[in-house]
Design a protein around this motif. Structure first.
Motif, PDB file in Angstrom:
ATOM      1  N   ARG A   1      22.043   5.028  12.472  1.00 13.82           N
ATOM      2  CA  ARG A   1      21.574   4.504  11.189  1.00 13.82           C
ATOM      3  C   ARG A   1      22.192   5.303  10.045  1.00 13.82           C
TER       4      ARG A   1
ATOM      5  N   THR B   1      21.095   0.877   7.419  1.00 12.62           N
ATOM      6  CA  THR B   1      21.575  -0.122   8.361  1.00 12.62           C
ATOM      7  C   THR B   1      22.098   0.559   9.627  1.00 12.62           C
ATOM      8  N   TRP B   2      22.026  -0.158  10.726  1.00 14.18           N
ATOM      9  CA  TRP B   2      22.461   0.354  12.024  1.00 14.18           C
ATOM     10  C   TRP B   2      23.879  -0.108  12.314  1.00 14.18           C
TER      11      TRP B   2
ATOM     12  N   HIS C   1      24.804   9.907   9.242  1.00 14.87           N
ATOM     13  CA  HIS C   1      23.715   9.095   9.775  1.00 14.87           C
ATOM     14  C   HIS C   1      22.451   9.938   9.773  1.00 14.87           C
TER      15      HIS C   1
END
Length: 128
Positions: free
Chosen positions: A18, A28-29, A96
């Motif tokens: 993510r 968002t992934w 991330h």
């Protein structure tokens, strides 16, 4: 825009990450990877991006698929996705803020960026 993505596998699971709050498209992934630089081929780009983003030295395997997605603004994303054979080092979350090992059959229902979702659908249809 040409970008690369890494497919890390652990038995029947695949790694998704993510994007952190300070990154574009935060929350968002996606599959880890990044944009091609001038003169790079896919494996070279992905190896560099994984070193920068995750702090690992990866052995890049075969090309799995190339997913194309056109954004609402008309920009075409061409996502070159490669299998990761192995890596050294410990994964660090530099761009991330979370990571999940997602069962392959659940990939299409996991929220992702559109080009990554195309890859997930391809992966979920391939036998292990």
């Amino acid at each position: 825009m040409k970008v690369t993505a890494a497919i890390f596998r652990d038995e029947d699971k695949v790694l998704l990450m993510r994007r952190a709050a300070d990154q574009p498209l935060a929350g968002t992934w996606e599959y880890p990877g990044g944009k091609f630089e001038d003169g790079e081929d896919g494996p070279t780009c992905l190896k560099r991006e994984l070193a920068e983003e995750l702090g690992i030295d990866a052995q890049i395997g075969d090309l799995i698929t190339i997913a194309k997605h056109t954004t609402d603004s008309g920009r075409v994303i061409e996502l070159h996705t490669y299998e990761i054979k192995s890596y050294t080092g410990k994964i660090q979350l530099r761009v991330h803020d979370d990571m999940h090992w997602v069962p392959v059959h659940d990939l299409p229902s996991h929220p992702q960026l559109p080009a990554d979702l195309i890859v997930s659908k391809v992966l979920s249809q391939k036998p292990y």
